[in-house]
Structures are given as C-alpha cells and as structure tokens.
Write a protein that holds these residues in place. Structure first.
Motif, PDB file in Angstrom:
ATOM      1  N   ALA A 197      39.263  19.857  46.383  1.00 43.00           N
ATOM      2  CA  ALA A 197      40.558  20.145  46.999  1.00 43.00           C
ATOM      3  C   ALA A 197      41.379  18.864  47.203  1.00 43.00           C
ATOM      4  N   LEU A 198      40.722  17.779  47.571  1.00 46.51           N
ATOM      5  CA  LEU A 198      41.436  16.504  47.721  1.00 46.51           C
ATOM      6  C   LEU A 198      42.069  16.078  46.401  1.00 46.51           C
ATOM      7  N   LYS A 199      41.326  16.242  45.319  1.00 47.95           N
ATOM      8  CA  LYS A 199      41.847  15.853  44.007  1.00 47.95           C
ATOM      9  C   LYS A 199      43.005  16.766  43.603  1.00 47.95           C
ATOM     10  N   CYS A 200      42.912  18.051  43.936  1.00 46.25           N
ATOM     11  CA  CYS A 200      44.005  18.983  43.644  1.00 46.25           C
ATOM     12  C   CYS A 200      45.242  18.653  44.479  1.00 46.25           C
ATOM     13  N   LYS A 201      45.018  18.249  45.716  1.00 47.58           N
ATOM     14  CA  LYS A 201      46.124  17.840  46.588  1.00 47.58           C
ATOM     15  C   LYS A 201      46.841  16.630  45.978  1.00 47.58           C
ATOM     16  N   GLU A 202      46.071  15.646  45.559  1.00 46.35           N
ATOM     17  CA  GLU A 202      46.632  14.451  44.922  1.00 46.35           C
ATOM     18  C   GLU A 202      47.433  14.841  43.672  1.00 46.35           C
ATOM     19  N   TYR A 203      46.878  15.729  42.874  1.00 47.73           N
ATOM     20  CA  TYR A 203      47.541  16.190  41.654  1.00 47.73           C
ATOM     21  C   TYR A 203      48.852  16.907  41.989  1.00 47.73           C
ATOM     22  N   GLY A 204      48.817  17.775  42.980  1.00 50.57           N
ATOM     23  CA  GLY A 204      50.009  18.523  43.370  1.00 50.57           C
ATOM     24  C   GLY A 204      51.150  17.624  43.813  1.00 50.57           C
ATOM     25  N   PHE A 205      50.815  16.594  44.585  1.00 56.29           N
ATOM     26  CA  PHE A 205      51.853  15.697  45.083  1.00 56.29           C
ATOM     27  C   PHE A 205      52.272  14.665  44.040  1.00 56.29           C
ATOM     28  N   GLN A 206      51.311  14.067  43.353  1.00 56.82           N
ATOM     29  CA  GLN A 206      51.635  12.959  42.447  1.00 56.82           C
ATOM     30  C   GLN A 206      52.079  13.417  41.064  1.00 56.82           C
ATOM     31  N   GLN A 207      51.376  14.393  40.475  1.00 60.05           N
ATOM     32  CA  GLN A 207      51.700  14.825  39.111  1.00 60.05           C
ATOM     33  C   GLN A 207      52.777  15.914  39.108  1.00 60.05           C
ATOM     34  N   LEU A 208      52.629  16.898  40.004  1.00 54.78           N
ATOM     35  CA  LEU A 208      53.573  18.010  40.026  1.00 54.78           C
ATOM     36  C   LEU A 208      54.785  17.741  40.908  1.00 54.78           C
ATOM     37  N   LYS A 209      54.726  16.649  41.675  1.00 53.01           N
ATOM     38  CA  LYS A 209      55.850  16.235  42.538  1.00 53.01           C
ATOM     39  C   LYS A 209      56.223  17.293  43.580  1.00 53.01           C
ATOM     40  N   LYS A 210      55.221  18.031  44.073  1.00 50.81           N
ATOM     41  CA  LYS A 210      55.464  19.014  45.132  1.00 50.81           C
ATOM     42  C   LYS A 210      55.638  18.274  46.450  1.00 50.81           C
ATOM     43  N   ASN A 211      56.542  18.760  47.296  1.00 43.61           N
ATOM     44  CA  ASN A 211      56.750  18.159  48.611  1.00 43.61           C
ATOM     45  C   ASN A 211      55.797  18.716  49.647  1.00 43.61           C
ATOM     46  N   LYS A 212      55.292  19.925  49.390  1.00 45.87           N
ATOM     47  CA  LYS A 212      54.428  20.602  50.351  1.00 45.87           C
ATOM     48  C   LYS A 212      53.420  21.449  49.597  1.00 45.87           C
ATOM     49  N   LEU A 213      52.203  21.503  50.107  1.00 49.02           N
ATOM     50  CA  LEU A 213      51.155  22.382  49.597  1.00 49.02           C
ATOM     51  C   LEU A 213      50.573  23.143  50.778  1.00 49.02           C
ATOM     52  N   VAL A 214      50.047  24.326  50.517  1.00 54.72           N
ATOM     53  CA  VAL A 214      49.473  25.147  51.584  1.00 54.72           C
ATOM     54  C   VAL A 214      48.084  25.636  51.193  1.00 54.72           C
ATOM     55  N   SER A 215      47.362  26.119  52.182  1.00 55.77           N
ATOM     56  CA  SER A 215      46.152  26.917  51.975  1.00 55.77           C
ATOM     57  C   SER A 215      46.305  28.160  52.835  1.00 55.77           C
ATOM     58  N   ILE A 216      46.015  29.304  52.246  1.00 54.72           N
ATOM     59  CA  ILE A 216      46.083  30.597  52.919  1.00 54.72           C
ATOM     60  C   ILE A 216      44.653  30.968  53.282  1.00 54.72           C
ATOM     61  N   ILE A 217      44.381  31.106  54.589  1.00 53.34           N
ATOM     62  CA  ILE A 217      42.987  31.235  55.046  1.00 53.34           C
ATOM     63  C   ILE A 217      42.853  32.403  56.012  1.00 53.34           C
ATOM     64  N   ALA A 218      41.827  33.222  55.794  1.00 52.74           N
ATOM     65  CA  ALA A 218      41.509  34.285  56.748  1.00 52.74           C
ATOM     66  C   ALA A 218      41.143  33.634  58.083  1.00 52.74           C
ATOM     67  N   PRO A 219      41.592  34.209  59.210  1.00 55.01           N
ATOM     68  CA  PRO A 219      41.381  33.572  60.517  1.00 55.01           C
ATOM     69  C   PRO A 219      39.923  33.244  60.853  1.00 55.01           C
ATOM     70  N   ASN A 220      38.979  34.033  60.382  1.00 53.47           N
ATOM     71  CA  ASN A 220      37.565  33.784  60.698  1.00 53.47           C
ATOM     72  C   ASN A 220      36.854  32.900  59.678  1.00 53.47           C
ATOM     73  N   ASN A 221      37.565  32.427  58.671  1.00 47.90           N
ATOM     74  CA  ASN A 221      36.936  31.634  57.617  1.00 47.90           C
ATOM     75  C   ASN A 221      36.874  30.162  58.048  1.00 47.90           C
ATOM     76  N   ILE A 222      35.928  29.890  58.934  1.00 43.54           N
ATOM     77  CA  ILE A 222      35.787  28.553  59.521  1.00 43.54           C
ATOM     78  C   ILE A 222      35.535  27.483  58.455  1.00 43.54           C
ATOM     79  N   GLN A 223      34.729  27.812  57.438  1.00 44.46           N
ATOM     80  CA  GLN A 223      34.441  26.825  56.388  1.00 44.46           C
ATOM     81  C   GLN A 223      35.718  26.403  55.659  1.00 44.46           C
ATOM     82  N   SER A 224      36.580  27.361  55.323  1.00 46.20           N
ATOM     83  CA  SER A 224      37.822  27.014  54.624  1.00 46.20           C
ATOM     84  C   SER A 224      38.791  26.269  55.532  1.00 46.20           C
TER      85      SER A 224
END
Length: 170
Positions: free
Chosen positions: A111-138
């Motif tokens: 996920a860290l590498k994907c975050k880096e890719y999203g910001f640096q290669q794709l030039k996105k200003n913001k990224l999100v993760s959509i997480i079920a409220p009880n999904n503590i691991q995510s």
C-alpha cells in the motif's frame, strides 16, 4: 514479465487469467471476505480479474497481483481503483492479502508503494481507502501509510469509513 511496482520483498504486476486459483484462495475464504457480502465463486474471481484488466487499459491502473520476490507466489492484490463516493470520483488504495501472510507487513509495504505511485506517477492530490467500520486490520494499514479518518459514507449499501491522505504528506 514486467513489474508495475517493486518493494523490498514484493513486486506488483498486472493480473493474468492464470492467477485465478491463487486469488480464489483469498476470495473464497469466509474469514478473509467477512467484510464483503459473501465469499466469491470461481466465476466471480475470474470476472474480478477481467474487470481489473479492463481498468489497466481504461485508467492505466487497477488492482495488481502482489507477489513474493523470493517465490513469485501471488499472495494478494493491492493497487489503485477509481471509486464514486458521494457523487465524486476518488482514487482508492485497496488491498487483500492471503491470511497465511497476515501480520507480516505485506499489505502495508504494498500500500505504501501504491500511495507513492498515486502521488508521484499519477499526480493525484488525494487518495482514499474505503474501510468497513469493524475492519481493524485495514484501518491499521491505512494509518501506517499515513492516512487519517476523514468521514463516514454509505457506500456499497452500507456504512464505511473513509481514510485519506494528500500528496503533500511524506
């Protein structure tokens, strides 16, 4: 075979039809899929791969196969996917890791590498993760990559937490 992204222990690449059995080990497991409506059938797993192959062509990104460098084993997926949240298109970092490899840092590493890719290669200003409220691991993975809780939204017909990060983070 070409890699999309590479980390210390992993490489991420496009999914191929031959990856269905490895991916289905995750998608058919009730514990791994407890935050989904139901585990996937093999047909649903094939359709999921096919949808991502379409995303690679249409968007230039999607959810990629997470592979161990040492063995080339597919242990999950991680990548970027456009989601519509409250009427707006947002790019999500999503991930699933085979439960045999949970608590070893693989989801965070990918996920860290994907975050880096999203910001640096794709030039996105913001990224999100959509997480079920009880999904503590995510939630933990999102926090480890520097995302913070932003809001709750009704997505996929149920309440989800939106964690996000911006390109100005380190």
């Amino acid at each position: 075979m070409s890699f999309i992204l590479e980390t210390e222990r992993l490489y991420l690449r496009h999914f191929e039809a031959e990856d269905a059995s490895a991916l289905h080990k995750i998608f058919s497991d009730a514990e791994s899929m407890r935050f989904y409506p139901a585990p996937f059938t093999m047909e649903q797993t094939h359709a999921w791969i096919s949808r991502n192959q379409g995303r690679y062509k249409a968007d230039g990104f999607g959810l990629w196969a997470v592979c161990l460098k040492d063995t080339d084993e597919v242990i999950g997926d991680c990548g970027l996917i456009t989601q519509i949240i409250n009427g707006a298109a947002e790019v999500e970092i999503g991930y699933h890791i085979n439960k045999r490899y949970w608590s070893k840092g693989f989801a965070t590493e990918a996920a860290l590498k994907c975050k880096e890719y999203g910001f640096q290669q794709l030039k996105k200003n913001k990224l999100v993760s959509i997480i079920a409220p009880n999904n503590i691991q995510s939630i933990r993975v999102a926090e480890k990559i520097g995302f913070t809780f932003e809001r709750e939204e009704n997505i996929f017909n149920k309440k989800h937490l939106i964690y996000s990060g911006t390109g100005c983070q380190s």
